[in-house]
Design a protein around this motif. Structure first.
Motif, PDB file in Angstrom:
ATOM      1  N   HIS A 263       0.863  -1.187   0.000  1.00 55.85           N
ATOM      2  CA  HIS A 263       0.000   0.000   0.000  1.00 55.85           C
ATOM      3  C   HIS A 263       0.901   1.239   0.000  1.00 55.85           C
ATOM      4  O   HIS A 263       0.906   2.035   0.948  1.00 55.85           O
ATOM      5  N   HIS A 264       1.632   1.418  -1.077  1.00 56.27           N
ATOM      6  CA  HIS A 264       2.635   2.480  -1.104  1.00 56.27           C
ATOM      7  C   HIS A 264       2.013   3.876  -1.127  1.00 56.27           C
ATOM      8  O   HIS A 264       2.556   4.810  -0.523  1.00 56.27           O
ATOM      9  N   GLU A 265       0.891   4.025  -1.797  1.00 64.77           N
ATOM     10  CA  GLU A 265       0.213   5.334  -1.815  1.00 64.77           C
ATOM     11  C   GLU A 265      -0.221   5.727  -0.404  1.00 64.77           C
ATOM     12  O   GLU A 265      -0.068   6.877   0.012  1.00 64.77           O
ATOM     13  N   ASP A 266      -0.781   4.761   0.328  1.00 63.26           N
ATOM     14  CA  ASP A 266      -1.219   5.046   1.693  1.00 63.26           C
ATOM     15  C   ASP A 266      -0.025   5.375   2.580  1.00 63.26           C
ATOM     16  O   ASP A 266      -0.121   6.236   3.479  1.00 63.26           O
ATOM     17  N   ALA A 267       1.091   4.687   2.347  1.00 59.80           N
ATOM     18  CA  ALA A 267       2.299   4.979   3.122  1.00 59.80           C
ATOM     19  C   ALA A 267       2.738   6.423   2.895  1.00 59.80           C
ATOM     20  O   ALA A 267       3.101   7.135   3.845  1.00 59.80           O
ATOM     21  N   LEU A 268       2.686   6.883   1.648  1.00 64.88           N
ATOM     22  CA  LEU A 268       3.064   8.267   1.347  1.00 64.88           C
ATOM     23  C   LEU A 268       2.095   9.264   1.977  1.00 64.88           C
ATOM     24  O   LEU A 268       2.501  10.336   2.433  1.00 64.88           O
ATOM     25  N   GLU A 269       0.825   8.902   2.027  1.00 65.75           N
ATOM     26  CA  GLU A 269      -0.163   9.797   2.628  1.00 65.75           C
ATOM     27  C   GLU A 269       0.104   9.959   4.127  1.00 65.75           C
ATOM     28  O   GLU A 269       0.003  11.060   4.674  1.00 65.75           O
ATOM     29  N   CYS A 293       9.150   3.491  -1.141  1.00 62.59           N
ATOM     30  CA  CYS A 293       7.756   3.527  -1.622  1.00 62.59           C
ATOM     31  C   CYS A 293       7.663   4.275  -2.951  1.00 62.59           C
ATOM     32  O   CYS A 293       6.962   3.847  -3.880  1.00 62.59           O
ATOM     33  N   CYS A 294       8.369   5.405  -3.038  1.00 64.88           N
ATOM     34  CA  CYS A 294       8.381   6.176  -4.283  1.00 64.88           C
ATOM     35  C   CYS A 294       8.940   5.339  -5.430  1.00 64.88           C
ATOM     36  O   CYS A 294       8.448   5.412  -6.564  1.00 64.88           O
ATOM     37  N   ALA A 299       7.442   6.899  -8.807  1.00 64.81           N
ATOM     38  CA  ALA A 299       7.102   8.317  -8.600  1.00 64.81           C
ATOM     39  C   ALA A 299       8.372   9.113  -8.336  1.00 64.81           C
ATOM     40  O   ALA A 299       8.663   9.465  -7.183  1.00 64.81           O
ATOM     41  N   PRO A 300       9.145   9.417  -9.371  1.00 66.04           N
ATOM     42  CA  PRO A 300      10.410  10.128  -9.151  1.00 66.04           C
ATOM     43  C   PRO A 300      10.237  11.537  -8.598  1.00 66.04           C
ATOM     44  O   PRO A 300      11.101  12.014  -7.859  1.00 66.04           O
ATOM     45  N   ASN A 301       9.135  12.208  -8.927  1.00 62.50           N
ATOM     46  CA  ASN A 301       8.941  13.567  -8.398  1.00 62.50           C
ATOM     47  C   ASN A 301       8.749  13.549  -6.888  1.00 62.50           C
ATOM     48  O   ASN A 301       9.302  14.383  -6.161  1.00 62.50           O
ATOM     49  N   ALA A 302       7.959  12.592  -6.405  1.00 59.83           N
ATOM     50  CA  ALA A 302       7.802  12.450  -4.956  1.00 59.83           C
ATOM     51  C   ALA A 302       9.137  12.068  -4.325  1.00 59.83           C
ATOM     52  O   ALA A 302       9.483  12.541  -3.239  1.00 59.83           O
ATOM     53  N   ALA A 325      20.775   4.239  -1.813  1.00 55.67           N
ATOM     54  CA  ALA A 325      20.568   3.134  -2.752  1.00 55.67           C
ATOM     55  C   ALA A 325      19.184   3.204  -3.391  1.00 55.67           C
ATOM     56  O   ALA A 325      19.023   3.002  -4.607  1.00 55.67           O
ATOM     57  N   ALA A 326      18.158   3.504  -2.574  1.00 58.18           N
ATOM     58  CA  ALA A 326      16.805   3.608  -3.117  1.00 58.18           C
ATOM     59  C   ALA A 326      16.688   4.799  -4.067  1.00 58.18           C
ATOM     60  O   ALA A 326      15.979   4.732  -5.075  1.00 58.18           O
ATOM     61  N   LEU A 327      17.375   5.898  -3.748  1.00 60.64           N
ATOM     62  CA  LEU A 327      17.352   7.067  -4.639  1.00 60.64           C
ATOM     63  C   LEU A 327      17.995   6.744  -5.983  1.00 60.64           C
ATOM     64  O   LEU A 327      17.482   7.121  -7.039  1.00 60.64           O
ATOM     65  N   VAL A 328      19.126   6.066  -5.946  1.00 59.18           N
ATOM     66  CA  VAL A 328      19.777   5.658  -7.191  1.00 59.18           C
ATOM     67  C   VAL A 328      18.817   4.804  -8.010  1.00 59.18           C
ATOM     68  O   VAL A 328      18.662   4.991  -9.230  1.00 59.18           O
ATOM     69  N   ALA A 329      18.146   3.874  -7.336  1.00 60.29           N
ATOM     70  CA  ALA A 329      17.227   2.974  -8.045  1.00 60.29           C
ATOM     71  C   ALA A 329      16.046   3.737  -8.638  1.00 60.29           C
ATOM     72  O   ALA A 329      15.628   3.470  -9.770  1.00 60.29           O
ATOM     73  N   ILE A 330      15.498   4.704  -7.884  1.00 56.14           N
ATOM     74  CA  ILE A 330      14.313   5.405  -8.387  1.00 56.14           C
ATOM     75  C   ILE A 330      14.678   6.308  -9.563  1.00 56.14           C
ATOM     76  O   ILE A 330      13.940   6.398 -10.551  1.00 56.14           O
ATOM     77  N   TYR A 331      15.829   6.984  -9.496  1.00 56.32           N
ATOM     78  CA  TYR A 331      16.231   7.845 -10.606  1.00 56.32           C
ATOM     79  C   TYR A 331      16.601   7.023 -11.830  1.00 56.32           C
ATOM     80  O   TYR A 331      16.207   7.349 -12.958  1.00 56.32           O
TER      81      TYR A 331
END
Length: 630
Positions: A263-269, A293-294, A299-302, A325-331
């Protein structure tokens, strides 16, 4: 310490004893101990000059508690016969440092030397127990040496048994305790939480109150985690909302729980609530989870927003260590390779996680050649790999490359790398080699986790082998780890693809009632898809009406797709009307409905749907390309 050299020269053995007792365990106390150490040596109060090891033992306790293991070991080695007081700080340091195997080996050496454990050293050793066999042996020592009634020993035993999956033994220890404290109750509640035994967990709360203890914030955090583990995130949020002053652990627990349940959207909320209205700032663990979660949401903007907050509020080194590491993966996963490499360059050069993240990001972005090239470049530069490296590159590999990496993993660490087995199962299944996937699953019989079972069930389901998937699911329920929400989805998808409708209904009832797994949108969509594919439209719609959630576009889309296949105009129109409200600008729904009308020979109604599409949707004119030349 504020003592002059003259004062040191007047210190008597009794004064030294008083001084050592006054020093609290801390790095600063360890530094002060160096000065006392030199004076004790000068006065001949330490072995081998002195036959007494008392001051030696007190000093090594200060060194070990202050984090200076080398100095502590130096003092330990000159003791002719170390007693339990000398062993305790050494073993405690190893346990705190996570060197659990060395910790247990040191405990075994102590026992081999004929030293009896006490109520101080046993909890320390028990905290390093890695499986039930070790815990049982330490439990036997507690009984043998009259420490079985020690509350701290029992609290440690409850946690150790629970961590090794032996909830029955944990409960027996708890039931045998004559005296309990709040930690005892929280330890047992945590044991049930980790096992997903929500009913048993809730039964403890009235008994806890009867014993005179009210749940504290730790208790509520544990209970929230338990609900999230079985997919009951909505109930976890209700508990969270009742906490007057949630701390950073509360927020991280509820965010991570939603993330684990996909539930990644809910986690961000919930994260937005945290940063928007609470007085509790996120720490690096919270931000790392949110970045992950991003990444899962694409969701790279988030992710950029969380990135900005991280570098503003935390030390860059700490932030990039946890979230880099997660940032590298998301970008990389969103094709922002330049940004990914910029973050990559800001991370610790010796951090293998950044290499793994870049490989995973490239693979996720579909840049499979670049991912494999980066892996090969690592090898040529002499950079080592770990199981995560292997599991990151496997999704980018062809069948032949997967076999080569499989061989590399066997030579290095395959027997102990569960995540490698899991990635290999998925890689082989994706390449169409279900036999190799099953062989890998069988070879991992000692190291399987819930992901291993889920991967194999999914592999069977994706190949239309529904009966094999269900047989494996039954075996998992009997001898494997507790099924989770991913298992739930994999079983239902396998039933849907193989047309095993009745079995799918039975599994849905079993997983929701017997396993207490709360169904989510993905599982409802699987059920609706399964019933619709079989032409059982009335049951599918009744199922939607009974859902505790609002039906998504995917759920109604399954009805529409099946209606087209079966030529059922009535249910196709029902699904279309719902989709026209949920996503009115999705041209595909109008095209599908017009096609259903056309197949039924209802041309005029088809024309009406097409005119609706022209009014509400931006439709690409036929004969034109989206490509613009400048």
């Amino acid at each position: 310490m504020g003592l002059s050299w003259k004062a040191h020269r007047t210190l008597t053995p009794r004064a030294f004893d008083s001084l050592l007792r006054s020093l609290s365990p801390s790095p600063s106390a360890a530094a002060a101990a160096v000065l006392v150490h030199s004076q004790l040596l000068t006065r001949g109060l330490l072995p081998p000059t002195s036959t007494s090891g008392y001051f030696n033992t007190k000093l090594l306790q200060l060194y070990a508690d202050g984090g200076d293991l080398l100095s502590a070991l130096h003092l330990f080695d000159v003791l002719p016969q170390p007693n339990v007081f000398a062993w305790t700080p050494i073993i405690a340091f190893l346990s705190r440092s996570g060197d659990h195997l060395i910790c247990l080996n040191s405990y075994s050496r102590m026992r081999a030397a004929g030293i009896s454990p006490d109520g101080y050293i046993l909890p320390v050793a028990i905290r390093s127990a890695c499986h039930t066999f070790t815990t049982t042996a330490l439990h036997a020592d507690a009984v043998k040496f009259c420490a079985a009634t020690n509350i701290y020993v029992n609290n440690a035993l409850i946690t150790a048994y629970a961590d090794s999956g032996d909830i029955v033994s944990a409960r027996l220890v708890f039931a045998s305790m004559d005296t309990r404290n709040l930690l005892s109750w929280n330890s047992m509640i945590s044991a049930f939480s980790s096992a997903g035994s929500i009913h048993a967990l809730l039964e403890l709360l009235p008994a806890m109150a009867s014993d005179g203890y009210d749940p504290d914030i730790v208790t509520w955090n544990i209970i929230m985690d338990g609900f999230c583990r079985v997919g009951r995130c909505a109930e976890a949020v209700k508990i969270f909302d009742r906490i007057a002053d949630p701390n950073v652990v509360s927020y991280t627990t509820i965010i991570l729980g939603h993330a684990r349940s996909m539930h990644h959207e809910d986690a961000l909320e919930i994260f937005r609530r945290m940063v928007g209205g609470s007085a509790c700032p996120p720490d690096q663990d919270t931000l790392s989870c949110v970045v992950a979660c991003c990444r899962h949401l694409g969701a790279p903007n988030a992710g950029r927003e969380v990135h900005a907050r991280g570098i503003k509020t935390l030390e860059p080194a700490a932030f990039y260590c946890s979230a880099g590491a997660a940032l590298v993966a998301i970008y990389a996963g969103s094709n922002r390779i330049t940004t990914a490499k910029r973050v990559f360059g800001l991370m610790d050069p010796a951090d293998l996680m950044k290499e793994n993240a870049l490989i995973a990001g490239l693979a996720h972005a579909g840049m499979t050649g670049e991912a494999v090239d980066h892996f090969n470049a690592m090898q040529s530069r002499g950079i080592g790999t770990d199981p995560t490296t292997i599991s990151s590159v496997l999704p980018a590999c062809s069948m032949i490359q997967a076999q080569q990496i499989h061989a590399h993993a066997i030579r290095n660490y395959y027997d102990h790398a569960t995540e490698v087995s899991n990635a290999l199962i998925s890689a082989y299944a994706r390449s169409g080699c279900i036999v190799a996937a099953r062989s890998t699953f069988s070879a991992a019989h000692l190291t399987r986790d819930v992901v291993t079972w889920n991967s194999m069930i999914t592999a069977y389901g994706s190949h239309g082998l529904g009966e094999e998937a269900l047989a494996l699911a039954r075996e998992m329920a009997r001898v494997g780890p507790r099924p989770n929400t991913i298992t739930f989805t994999s079983i239902l998808a396998a039933c849907s693809h193989a047309g095993l409708v009745d079995q799918g209904l039975e599994w849905f009832e079993s997983l929701t009632k017997e396993m207490s797994l709360a169904p989510v949108t993905a599982q409802y969509a699987c059920m609706v898809d399964m019933l619709s594919r079989a032409g059982r439209f009335e049951e599918a719609v009744m199922f939607i009406r009974r859902m505790g959630l609002r039906a998504s576009a995917g759920v109604w889309g399954a009805i529409m797709a099946a209606s087209r296949a079966h030529g059922n105009v009535e249910f196709g129109k029902l699904a279309f009307d719902e989709l026209a409200v949920i996503e009115p600008e999705n041209a595909g729904n109008y095209v599908t409905m017009a096609g259903i009308y056309a197949r039924a020979g209802r041309w005029e109604e088809g024309k009406i749907v097409r005119r609706m599409m022209e009014r509400k949707c931006e439709v690409k004119p036929s004969g034109y390309s989206w490509i613009q030349m400048e």
